[in-house]
Structures are given as structure tokens and as C-alpha cells.
Write an enzyme that holds these catalytic residues in place. Sequence first.
Site, PDB file in Angstrom:
ATOM      1  N   TYR A 124       0.829  -1.288   0.044  1.00 43.94           N
ATOM      2  CA  TYR A 124      -0.117  -0.109  -0.064  1.00 43.94           C
ATOM      3  C   TYR A 124       0.847   1.232   0.062  1.00 43.94           C
ATOM      4  O   TYR A 124       0.398   2.523  -0.006  1.00 43.94           O
ATOM      5  CB  TYR A 124      -0.875   0.047   1.244  1.00 43.94           C
ATOM      6  CG  TYR A 124      -2.048  -1.027   1.458  1.00 43.94           C
ATOM      7  CD1 TYR A 124      -2.174  -2.015   0.285  1.00 43.94           C
ATOM      8  CD2 TYR A 124      -2.592  -1.271   2.505  1.00 43.94           C
ATOM      9  CE1 TYR A 124      -2.887  -3.086   0.626  1.00 43.94           C
ATOM     10  CE2 TYR A 124      -3.396  -2.453   2.861  1.00 43.94           C
ATOM     11  CZ  TYR A 124      -3.660  -3.292   1.875  1.00 43.94           C
ATOM     12  OH  TYR A 124      -4.539  -4.333   1.801  1.00 43.94           O
TER      13      TYR A 124
ATOM     14  N   HIS B 130       0.683 -11.483   2.271  1.00 45.53           N
ATOM     15  CA  HIS B 130      -0.187 -10.955   1.502  1.00 45.53           C
ATOM     16  C   HIS B 130      -1.188 -11.841   0.432  1.00 45.53           C
ATOM     17  O   HIS B 130      -2.309 -11.916   0.329  1.00 45.53           O
ATOM     18  CB  HIS B 130       0.237  -9.588   0.693  1.00 45.53           C
ATOM     19  CG  HIS B 130      -0.520  -8.576   0.503  1.00 45.53           C
ATOM     20  ND1 HIS B 130      -0.384  -7.185   0.469  1.00 45.53           N
ATOM     21  CD2 HIS B 130      -2.075  -8.617   0.437  1.00 45.53           C
ATOM     22  CE1 HIS B 130      -1.377  -6.554   0.464  1.00 45.53           C
ATOM     23  NE2 HIS B 130      -2.574  -7.406   0.342  1.00 45.53           N
TER      24      HIS B 130
HETATM   25  N1  LIG Z   1      -5.153  -8.718   1.992  1.00 39.71           N
HETATM   26  C1  LIG Z   1      -5.901  -8.228   0.993  1.00 39.71           C
HETATM   27  O1  LIG Z   1      -5.375  -8.819  -0.175  1.00 39.71           O
HETATM   28  C2  LIG Z   1      -6.685  -6.964   0.943  1.00 39.71           C
HETATM   29  C3  LIG Z   1      -7.585  -6.689  -0.217  1.00 39.71           C
HETATM   30  C4  LIG Z   1      -8.074  -5.545  -0.030  1.00 39.71           C
HETATM   31  C5  LIG Z   1      -8.222  -4.860   1.160  1.00 39.71           C
HETATM   32  N2  LIG Z   1      -7.692  -5.078   2.118  1.00 39.71           N
HETATM   33  C6  LIG Z   1      -7.654  -4.392   3.375  1.00 39.71           C
HETATM   34  O2  LIG Z   1      -9.312  -4.483   3.843  1.00 39.71           O
HETATM   35  C7  LIG Z   1      -9.490  -2.903   3.785  1.00 39.71           C
HETATM   36  C8  LIG Z   1     -10.880  -2.758   3.777  1.00 39.71           C
HETATM   37  O3  LIG Z   1     -11.321  -2.836   2.309  1.00 39.71           O
HETATM   38  P1  LIG Z   1     -11.317  -1.823   1.190  1.00 39.71           P
HETATM   39  O4  LIG Z   1     -10.665  -0.647   1.375  1.00 39.71           O
HETATM   40  O5  LIG Z   1     -11.151  -2.439  -0.084  1.00 39.71           O
HETATM   41  O6  LIG Z   1     -12.998  -1.430   1.159  1.00 39.71           O
HETATM   42  P2  LIG Z   1     -14.167  -1.245   2.269  1.00 39.71           P
HETATM   43  O7  LIG Z   1     -13.825  -0.996   3.435  1.00 39.71           O
HETATM   44  O8  LIG Z   1     -14.908  -2.447   1.916  1.00 39.71           O
HETATM   45  O9  LIG Z   1     -14.950  -0.310   1.586  1.00 39.71           O
HETATM   46  C9  LIG Z   1     -14.350   1.160   1.624  1.00 39.71           C
HETATM   47  C10 LIG Z   1     -15.325   2.122   0.904  1.00 39.71           C
HETATM   48  O10 LIG Z   1     -16.527   2.114   1.616  1.00 39.71           O
HETATM   49  C11 LIG Z   1     -16.977   3.552   1.808  1.00 39.71           C
HETATM   50  N3  LIG Z   1     -17.305   3.553   3.238  1.00 39.71           N
HETATM   51  C12 LIG Z   1     -16.689   3.162   4.339  1.00 39.71           C
HETATM   52  N4  LIG Z   1     -17.799   3.388   5.397  1.00 39.71           N
HETATM   53  C13 LIG Z   1     -19.056   3.830   4.967  1.00 39.71           C
HETATM   54  C14 LIG Z   1     -20.244   4.240   5.435  1.00 39.71           C
HETATM   55  N5  LIG Z   1     -20.191   4.196   6.702  1.00 39.71           N
HETATM   56  N6  LIG Z   1     -21.067   4.719   4.691  1.00 39.71           N
HETATM   57  C15 LIG Z   1     -20.924   4.808   3.124  1.00 39.71           C
HETATM   58  N7  LIG Z   1     -19.707   4.478   2.516  1.00 39.71           N
HETATM   59  C16 LIG Z   1     -18.624   4.032   3.387  1.00 39.71           C
HETATM   60  C17 LIG Z   1     -15.576   4.176   1.819  1.00 39.71           C
HETATM   61  O11 LIG Z   1     -15.782   5.671   1.479  1.00 39.71           O
HETATM   62  P3  LIG Z   1     -15.373   7.037   2.221  1.00 39.71           P
HETATM   63  O12 LIG Z   1     -13.855   6.616   2.539  1.00 39.71           O
HETATM   64  O13 LIG Z   1     -15.655   8.129   1.456  1.00 39.71           O
HETATM   65  O14 LIG Z   1     -16.169   6.821   3.549  1.00 39.71           O
HETATM   66  C18 LIG Z   1     -14.900   3.609   0.751  1.00 39.71           C
HETATM   67  O15 LIG Z   1     -15.121   4.125  -0.561  1.00 39.71           O
HETATM   68  C19 LIG Z   1      -8.457  -2.176   2.899  1.00 39.71           C
HETATM   69  O16 LIG Z   1      -8.486  -0.839   3.312  1.00 39.71           O
HETATM   70  C20 LIG Z   1      -7.246  -3.042   3.427  1.00 39.71           C
HETATM   71  O17 LIG Z   1      -6.585  -2.362   4.547  1.00 39.71           O
HETATM   72  C21 LIG Z   1      -6.815  -6.321   2.076  1.00 39.71           C
END
Ligand SMILES: NC(=O)c1ccc[n+]([C@@H]2O[C@H](COP(=O)([O-])OP(=O)(O)OC[C@H]3O[C@@H](n4cnc5c(N)ncnc54)[C@H](OP(=O)(O)O)[C@@H]3O)[C@@H](O)[C@H]2O)c1
Length: 280
Positions: free
Chosen positions: A52, A110
Site C-alpha cells: 500500500y 499478502h
Molecule cells: N489482504 C488483502 O488482499 C486485502 C485486499 C483488499 C483490502 N484489504 C484491506 O481491507 C481494507 C478494507 O477494504 P477496502 O478498503 O477494499 O473496502 P471497504 O472497507 O469494504 O470499503 C471502503 C469504501 O466504503 C466507503 N465507506 C466506508 N464506510 C462507509 C459508510 N459508513 N457509509 C458509506 N460508505 C462508506 C468508503 O468511502 P469513504 O472513504 O468516502 O467513507 C470507501 O469507498 C483495506 O483498506 C485494506 O486494509 C486487504
Amino acid sequence: MSDLIPNATLNDGLTIPVIGFGTSRIRGNPGVEVIESAINNGYRLIDSAYNYENEGTVGEAIRRTSVSRKELIITSKLPGRYHEFDKAMITIQESLYRANLDYYDIYLVHWPNPITDKYVEAWEAMIEAKKRGYVRSIGVCNFLPEHMERLKKETGILPSMNQVELHPFFNQKEQRRWHERYEIKTQSWSPLARANQIFENDILQNLASKYEKTVAQIVLRWHYQLGAISIPRSSSPERQLENISIFDFSLEDNDMDKISRLNNPEGRLKGQDPATYEEF
Ligand SMILES: NC(=O)c1ccc[n+]([C@@H]2O[C@H](COP(=O)([O-])OP(=O)(O)OC[C@H]3O[C@@H](n4cnc5c(N)ncnc54)[C@H](OP(=O)(O)O)[C@@H]3O)[C@@H](O)[C@H]2O)c1
């Protein structure tokens, strides 16, 4: 608020909050402010990754906050291009330098990258990193049961957690059952399906009205009741707070089932099947 977040205990004894903060795409000065705000709002588990390119951002937010280091659980992840033992050891050290930390609480491999097939070597480096005190707990992301069976057979040590894609459209029922059997904690990545079609879903909207909560709170409560640790990301302080305000209500069993029935075997957001997908 942090007092209100319950803890879970991993199979190696480490205690961590049942909800954490995701940080993909959160970088630089604006990123430091976002992570500082998450910590001030009560988050104590911060998920980051070498790939990241934000370990420095996380480290700076830790430096600026008044919350002590020992109250925080900081995660980073080993990229696929550094699975060879010596490269993995150097990468973990580099991760620590980038964040200006003495140790990570959790370090995860990862992706397994099974075609390249060096994940056992990566795991041996993780075991060594834990012995040397670089990390307190070692786990994986995106590992299928067959990959973890191999870790067990070749090293005798299973991961403390597996961070996998998990949201209402892809609920990982079989994988979760396997984790439970081996006392591996499930962590949900993209718990809000990256805001993709989830907030418009009728069933989730009806449940939000019924419980007088937001759709995000319904979904994050569902993760909690499944026994999965979710790591939602939000750049908004209000939504950060909203996302951890889920411990004052409970979903009835039939409503849990309604959400679980939104599952689709093809429901991965980007079709990243760890059996074939590789990330470096
Ligand atoms: N290990 C892996 O391979 C892997 C892969 C992908 C992700 N990850 C980890 O998982 C974490 C979370 O997944 P993600 O970032 O892909 O997606 P997520 O947390 O499922 O969704 C994030 C999105 O949701 C919106 N959001 C958050 N809370 C909200 C609410 N209460 N109401 C409306 N919209 C909301 C955010 O917008 P706003 O910012 O505008 O609120 C953003 O656009 C990542 O950040 C990363 O740390 C790990």
C-alpha cells in the site's frame, strides 16, 4: 469509543479488537490525518501493507497520536515478490524502518501465489521474524485451506489469522468453517464490498430501517456476529465513527440468514481467486 470495542484472542494468545481500520489508498499527509482521526475515534487495530506504500503514513500517525504504542495493534503484509527467505527477512526489516516501529503486532503473507510456489519459504521467514521479535503474531491473507495444510505439514505452525475477501456478496462459509476447526481467526477484507452496490441493496436497506441503523452498521454487525474481524476503510471521521458504533444492537438469526443469502459464488469483487490469481 475504544473501550466499547470487544477483543478477540488469537491462537497464539495475542488479543486484538474485533474491528479495525483499513488503509489501502490512504497515503501521504492527507493519509496521516485520516489515520490519526481513526485512532482518535477509537480504532486500535490498523491494517496496512508494504504494497500500500503507506507504512510511513501509519508510522507518522502513530507518532502524532497521544494513544500509546502498546495500546495499538499494527499490521503489515509481505508482498508476493519477496517470498524467498532472505528477501522476506529484509522486507520485514524494511517495513519496520518505513513505519519507524520496533515491532509489528501482526504481519501477514499478502497472497499465497501458488503458481510461483514460494509461500512455504515466506512462512519460514515469518516464523523466524517472530522468533527475533520483529512481529508478535504471524498470519496470512488469501490462503486456501490447501495452502495452510501445507504450512502445517512443512513447518508445524498454522497462521493466527487469515485475512480474506468477505462481504455479504461473498461470505466464505466453507473457508470460515475450516478456520474455526483450526482456531484461525477470520479477518474480512473489503467488508463493505468497497461500497460497490451494497448501500443500494433493498434487503440491507430494509434491515437498516428495521434496526434504525445504517446499511454499513448492519453489514459490519453481521461480520461481528459471524465471528469475523472486519477492517472497514473510511476517509470520513463521521463514517469512521459510524462503522464502529455497532455494539449496542444485535441482529436476529433470521436477519443474519437474510444477509448470508445475498452470497453469490461469483461474488468476488475482482474475481481474485487465490487458487490462480497472483499478486506481487
Ligand atoms: N489482504 C488483502 O488482499 C486485502 C485486499 C483488499 C483490502 N484489504 C484491506 O481491507 C481494507 C478494507 O477494504 P477496502 O478498503 O477494499 O473496502 P471497504 O472497507 O469494504 O470499503 C471502503 C469504501 O466504503 C466507503 N465507506 C466506508 N464506510 C462507509 C459508510 N459508513 N457509509 C458509506 N460508505 C462508506 C468508503 O468511502 P469513504 O472513504 O468516502 O467513507 C470507501 O469507498 C483495506 O483498506 C485494506 O486494509 C486487504
